[in-house]
Write a protein that holds these residues in place. Structure first.
Motif, PDB file in Angstrom:
ATOM      1  N   UNK B 405       0.846  -1.198   0.000  1.00 41.41           N
ATOM      2  CA  UNK B 405       0.000   0.000   0.000  1.00 41.41           C
ATOM      3  C   UNK B 405       0.873   1.237   0.000  1.00 41.41           C
ATOM      4  N   UNK B 406       0.301   2.330  -0.448  1.00 41.02           N
ATOM      5  CA  UNK B 406       1.062   3.581  -0.471  1.00 41.02           C
ATOM      6  C   UNK B 406       0.541   4.504   0.628  1.00 41.02           C
ATOM      7  N   UNK B 407       0.231   3.908   1.756  1.00 41.21           N
ATOM      8  CA  UNK B 407      -0.320   4.673   2.884  1.00 41.21           C
ATOM      9  C   UNK B 407       0.767   5.295   3.727  1.00 41.21           C
ATOM     10  N   UNK B 408       0.469   5.456   5.007  1.00 42.06           N
ATOM     11  CA  UNK B 408       1.388   6.241   5.832  1.00 42.06           C
ATOM     12  C   UNK B 408       2.534   5.414   6.415  1.00 42.06           C
ATOM     13  N   UNK B 409       2.493   4.113   6.229  1.00 41.31           N
ATOM     14  CA  UNK B 409       3.615   3.301   6.700  1.00 41.31           C
ATOM     15  C   UNK B 409       3.565   3.046   8.195  1.00 41.31           C
ATOM     16  N   UNK B 410       4.527   2.261   8.677  1.00 41.36           N
ATOM     17  CA  UNK B 410       4.554   1.913  10.090  1.00 41.36           C
ATOM     18  C   UNK B 410       5.510   2.845  10.831  1.00 41.36           C
ATOM     19  N   UNK B 411       5.186   3.077  12.087  1.00 46.06           N
ATOM     20  CA  UNK B 411       6.003   3.944  12.913  1.00 46.06           C
ATOM     21  C   UNK B 411       6.864   3.086  13.824  1.00 46.06           C
ATOM     22  N   UNK B 466      -0.369 -14.501  10.988  1.00 44.22           N
ATOM     23  CA  UNK B 466       0.863 -15.276  10.957  1.00 44.22           C
ATOM     24  C   UNK B 466       0.606 -16.754  11.225  1.00 44.22           C
ATOM     25  N   UNK B 467      -0.282 -17.018  12.167  1.00 42.40           N
ATOM     26  CA  UNK B 467      -0.577 -18.420  12.461  1.00 42.40           C
ATOM     27  C   UNK B 467      -1.109 -19.137  11.235  1.00 42.40           C
ATOM     28  N   UNK B 468      -2.038 -18.463  10.551  1.00 43.93           N
ATOM     29  CA  UNK B 468      -2.620 -19.081   9.358  1.00 43.93           C
ATOM     30  C   UNK B 468      -1.578 -19.324   8.285  1.00 43.93           C
ATOM     31  N   UNK B 469      -0.675 -18.364   8.146  1.00 46.70           N
ATOM     32  CA  UNK B 469       0.354 -18.521   7.117  1.00 46.70           C
ATOM     33  C   UNK B 469       1.317 -19.640   7.503  1.00 46.70           C
ATOM     34  N   UNK B 470       1.627 -19.698   8.769  1.00 53.51           N
ATOM     35  CA  UNK B 470       2.561 -20.745   9.189  1.00 53.51           C
ATOM     36  C   UNK B 470       1.940 -22.123   9.080  1.00 53.51           C
ATOM     37  N   UNK B 471       0.621 -22.155   9.194  1.00 59.71           N
ATOM     38  CA  UNK B 471      -0.035 -23.446   9.064  1.00 59.71           C
ATOM     39  C   UNK B 471       0.188 -24.016   7.668  1.00 59.71           C
ATOM     40  N   UNK B 472       0.282 -23.147   6.698  1.00 58.97           N
ATOM     41  CA  UNK B 472       0.584 -23.639   5.356  1.00 58.97           C
ATOM     42  C   UNK B 472       2.070 -23.478   5.070  1.00 58.97           C
ATOM     43  N   UNK B 473       2.850 -23.486   6.135  1.00 66.37           N
ATOM     44  CA  UNK B 473       4.310 -23.524   6.071  1.00 66.37           C
ATOM     45  C   UNK B 473       4.902 -22.300   5.379  1.00 66.37           C
ATOM     46  N   UNK B 474       4.176 -21.212   5.452  1.00 67.84           N
ATOM     47  CA  UNK B 474       4.674 -19.995   4.838  1.00 67.84           C
ATOM     48  C   UNK B 474       5.256 -19.060   5.875  1.00 67.84           C
ATOM     49  N   UNK B 475       5.736 -17.909   5.432  1.00 63.06           N
ATOM     50  CA  UNK B 475       6.235 -16.935   6.378  1.00 63.06           C
ATOM     51  C   UNK B 475       5.895 -15.523   5.905  1.00 63.06           C
ATOM     52  N   UNK B 476       5.931 -14.604   6.838  1.00 66.56           N
ATOM     53  CA  UNK B 476       5.490 -13.236   6.564  1.00 66.56           C
ATOM     54  C   UNK B 476       6.619 -12.272   6.873  1.00 66.56           C
ATOM     55  N   UNK B 477       6.778 -11.281   6.025  1.00 62.90           N
ATOM     56  CA  UNK B 477       7.747 -10.229   6.293  1.00 62.90           C
ATOM     57  C   UNK B 477       7.084  -8.890   6.036  1.00 62.90           C
ATOM     58  N   UNK B 478       7.475  -7.909   6.835  1.00 67.51           N
ATOM     59  CA  UNK B 478       6.904  -6.584   6.649  1.00 67.51           C
ATOM     60  C   UNK B 478       8.020  -5.586   6.388  1.00 67.51           C
ATOM     61  N   UNK B 479       7.876  -4.799   5.363  1.00 59.90           N
ATOM     62  CA  UNK B 479       8.780  -3.682   5.111  1.00 59.90           C
ATOM     63  C   UNK B 479       7.924  -2.436   5.069  1.00 59.90           C
ATOM     64  N   UNK B 480       8.491  -1.350   5.544  1.00 58.50           N
ATOM     65  CA  UNK B 480       7.683  -0.141   5.540  1.00 58.50           C
ATOM     66  C   UNK B 480       8.583   1.080   5.565  1.00 58.50           C
ATOM     67  N   UNK B 481       8.156   2.099   4.882  1.00 52.21           N
ATOM     68  CA  UNK B 481       8.838   3.382   4.955  1.00 52.21           C
ATOM     69  C   UNK B 481       7.802   4.372   5.436  1.00 52.21           C
TER      70      UNK B 481
END
Lengths: 176, 631
Positions: B405-411, B466-481
């Protein structure tokens, strides 16, 4: 109530017939563990397999030895000796696993040696208070008496599930 | 519903859901492109509603029949060239929702009788739109905003007691059918009554009647001026696409799983034969070598084919997101556009099934907390309309899905403060990378309301994601500016049935580590190891310190330290596993851990090795989390 006692007091033909009708037999698969003969209800037995490799699993109850491969399926293995707090013994070629099914789960029970299939009439099974003593009582269906031999009849459900927490906190589990 | 074959109902529900997906996609694309005249889409939707109606009538779902019939009428008019208003599209989307709900009921209860009020309200709206389209509603606009489905306004006037449509009157504005001649469907009223009580007119009949009638209706009702639903700006026409047609057969997933299992066993058996020690003496025999090579090739191809059968395009999950954005846009009052790419990317069926919920969650979060209100955006020099991009592509043996997204990003500071106050981070957290800080939003303790309102948002239920993603053996990453936006990246293995694993030995036990998370191996070197006061170790790799996970003890006794190898695994934050030996790289079939054992931390499943023994698959995710964050 107890068929044994009843037959002591009645001698009539009718009573005998009724006794015979009432006497359903239960079929058990018997096996050796140490010096004792045990029996497991035949209806819960799926098959008997030799033990090839057991993969240890961390963080499981002490009586679970690990998992084994049963034709592509992963089956947990419970050692009867561990479960009954008997002395451990090295596995030898006659050691085998009786694969039982209970509550929809298949589990291999490790025993020293499989013996035979025996029918017990209700009258031949003693589950009176005399045998229902001790710590392991809740694991038993009773004691079977046949031709002078004694068989400890185990309750598969209890052996697998009594006090079996799905997630174990047992840190003491010793891996050989 | 007496004696109705369950199979038929099951089939009907599955089929209807597929049709609804296509209809919904059509409606959304119409709305997006502000073009409601695409003949292809209209045809697809018309046919969809028609076939739902047919079977529903057969099963006796009176309300479904009632509503679909009217929806079909509306589309019928549109097919004749009458303009479908954006409000009508909106009502049709409500119809899709209604039918989705109905399918759930049919599946669980077996009938749709509890939906009467909703069905009546919808029917009323459909009739109004019908009237508008035929021009019969030259009279007053029914209401500035179409009444909501939730607020039923039953109108018994045109629904008989048995729920079946007796007649199709016009909008209330034209109770006497003054303009009847202009509406070909009026003729259908009596025609239907002659038909079986459950089946409505077939499309052929509709076609016949409509073509037989000269259409002399007034020009289509002018809409737009009064329509609150008209999109502010017409997005690029690239969004317009007709749903793809595929010729397929439907197979029970259980059968496929059975096939998959057998293939897995075949691979193991093949391994046992071709790598059998007894054959080594005959290694020189060329005919044998040729035979085993051939066997190997055939089993691998068989495996590929079976895997491929389970693959479906991810568009099924993506489609739902366009609908979500549309609904959110209205609810939240923000200007947001969804751009999708890579919908054709194929993934395992179970992945598609499990990915939809996390996606919904994350997109909702992006709209709620990421994208700013239009005036704020303008003040910050952004375009008033926020953009959320949803992309999918294959990368290595994984599928990569990104929500950008092109929103305000994470602080960063705010997240860190909150995490420190919650005890999730020890110390000031200065040593943490941005990615590690942002990963904190997935911590269970983090998802509390006050955090969400204070910070730049996020956090609600992200642990569930994250739990749902890990259940299908996946992983999550977050990048933000900050100020520029946030990118959430999901990496999920293409399939959950086979694992590409690195076999390692700890003591006597062989473990499998997912190949995808293996970064590098480092031999034992005393100089690199640092023992911290609490006994935990870190290993220096180039200019980075990586925590060492102690698997020994629980997982087996390590041999001679000097011979140990450190296997660096990384699924977001790197950790080093200390092992005795790297055995090699294998493809194996994944088997779940038996339920009897419950949940074993650090173990995600089992792999059957070629010698027939079982190797536990190490869960790198939980390992990395175990070492904790901060210093």
């Amino acid at each position: 109530m107890n068929p044994d006692k009843k037959s002591q007091f009645s001698g009539g033909v009718l009573d005998e017939t009724m006794d015979r009708v009432a006497e359903e037999t239960e079929r058990y698969l018997t096996f050796w563990v140490g010096e004792e003969t045990f029996g497991v209800e035949i209806f819960s037995v799926v098959e008997i397999v030799g033990i090839d490799r057991i993969t240890p699993v961390a963080g499981v109850p002490f009586y679970v030895r690990g998992v084994m491969n049963l034709r592509g399926n992963v089956v947990p293995v419970v050692d009867i000796r561990d479960r009954f707090s008997m002395d451990a013994r090295d596995y030898d070629p006659r050691t085998c696993a009786i694969v039982v099914e209970c509550r929809g789960q298949r589990v291999g029970l490790v025993v020293d040696r499989v013996r035979e299939v025996v029918d017990f009439a209700a009258s031949q099974i003693d589950n009176s208070s005399n045998v229902n003593t001790g710590d392991a009582a809740h694991f038993l269906n009773g004691i079977g008496k046949l031709d002078g031999s004694v068989t400890i009849l185990i309750n598969v459900d209890a052996v697998l599930f009594d006090g079996h927490d799905y997630v174990s906190n047992n840190d003491e589990y010793d891996h050989e | 519903m007496m004696g109705m074959d369950d199979e038929i109902i099951k089939e009907f529900v599955i089929e209807t859901r597929e049709l609804l997906e296509a209809i919904e996609a059509g409606l959304i694309s119409m709305e997006e492109s502000a073009d409601t005249s695409s003949r292809d889409i209209l045809d697809t939707m018309f046919r969809g509603f028609h076939s739902i109606k047919g079977t529903a009538g057969f099963i006796g779902l009176t309300h479904v029949v009632n509503v679909t019939h009217k929806a079909e009428n509306l589309l019928g008019l549109a097919r004749e060239g009458k303009s479908l208003s954006t409000r009508a599209v909106s009502v049709l989307l409500d119809v899709v929702d209604f039918l989705t709900q109905a399918m759930e009921l049919v599946e669980n209860v077996g009938n749709d009788s509890s939906l009467e009020a909703v069905a009546d309200a919808l029917s009323a709206q459909l009739v109004i739109e019908d009237g508008v389209m035929t021009g019969s509603a030259a009279a007053p606009e029914p209401a500035p905003v179409a009444p909501k489905v939730a607020a039923p306004t039953p109108d018994e006037g045109f629904v008989q007691d048995d729920g079946f449509i007796a007649d199709d009157p016009f909008a209330p504005a034209d109770p006497f059918g003054l303009n009847g001649g202009s509406d070909p469907f009026v003729i259908l009223g009596p025609l239907e009554e002659e038909n079986s009580s459950a089946m409505a007119a077939s499309p052929e009949e509709v076609e016949e009647v409509t073509t037989a009638l000269p259409v002399h209706s007034p020009p289509p009702h002018v809409e737009g001026a009064k329509s609150p639903a008209a999109p502010a700006a017409a997005p690029p026409a690239t969004h317009k696409k007709a749903p793809k047609k595929r010729s397929t057969i439907r197979v029970d997933l259980e059968k496929l799983d059975g096939l998959m299992n057998l293939v897995g066993e075949l691979i193991i058996a093949e391994n046992m034969v071709t790598h059998n020690e007894a054959l080594e003496e005959m290694a020189e025999v060329e005919s044998l070598n040729r035979a085993t090579t051939q066997l190997n090739r055939v089993t691998r191809s068989l495996q590929d084919v079976v895997m491929d059968v389970r693959m479906v395009p991810i568009s099924g999950a993506f489609q739902k997101m366009s609908r979500l954005i549309r609904d959110l846009r209205r609810k939240v009052g923000k200007e947001v556009r969804l751009e999708m790419s890579g919908e054709e990317t194929e993934v395992d069926k179970t992945v598609v099934e499990n990915i939809a919920d996390p996606l919904v969650h994350m997109i909702r979060n992006s709209v709620d907390h990421g994208i700013e209100l239009a005036d704020v955006r303008i003040a910050n020099g952004k375009s008033p309309e926020g953009v959320i991009r949803l992309t999918a592509c294959h990368e290595g043996g994984e599928v990569r899905i990104q929500i950008i997204d092109d929103g305000k990003g994470l602080n960063r500071a705010a997240i860190l403060n909150s995490a420190i106050s919650k005890g999730l981070v020890f110390g000031d957290g200065d040593g943490l990378t941005d990615r590690e800080v942002f990963a904190l939003i997935f911590e269970p303790g983090f998802s509390t309301a006050e955090v969400v309102s204070d910070l730049s948002g996020r956090g609600v239920g992200m642990d569930v994601v994250r739990r749902n993603i890990e259940r299908i053996k996946g992983r999550v990453e977050v990048d933000s500016v900050e100020g520029e936006g946030t990118t959430v990246t999901l990496r999920i293995p293409l399939t959950l049935a086979i694992i590409d694993g690195m076999l390692v030995r700890i003591g006597d036990v062989v473990y499998t580590v997912p190949m995808l998370s293996v970064r590098e191996t480092v031999p034992y070197d005393k100089e690199r190891l640092t023992q911290k006061p609490d006994g935990s170790q870190v290993i220096r790799i180039r200019d980075q310190f990586v925590p060492v996970v102690r698997l020994e003890g629980d997982f087996g006794e390590l041999g001679q330290a000097e011979r140990n190898i450190f296997l660096v695994v990384d699924e977001g934050s790197p950790v080093a596993l200390r092992v005795d030996e790297m055995i090699g790289h294998r493809q194996t079939v994944i088997k779940p851990l038996p339920n009897y054992l419950g949940v074993i931390p650090h173990v995600s499943g089992c792999a059957v090795l070629s010698n027939g023994s079982i190797s536990l698959i190490i869960n790198v995710n939980t390992l990395a989390r175990q070492v904790g964050r901060g210093l």
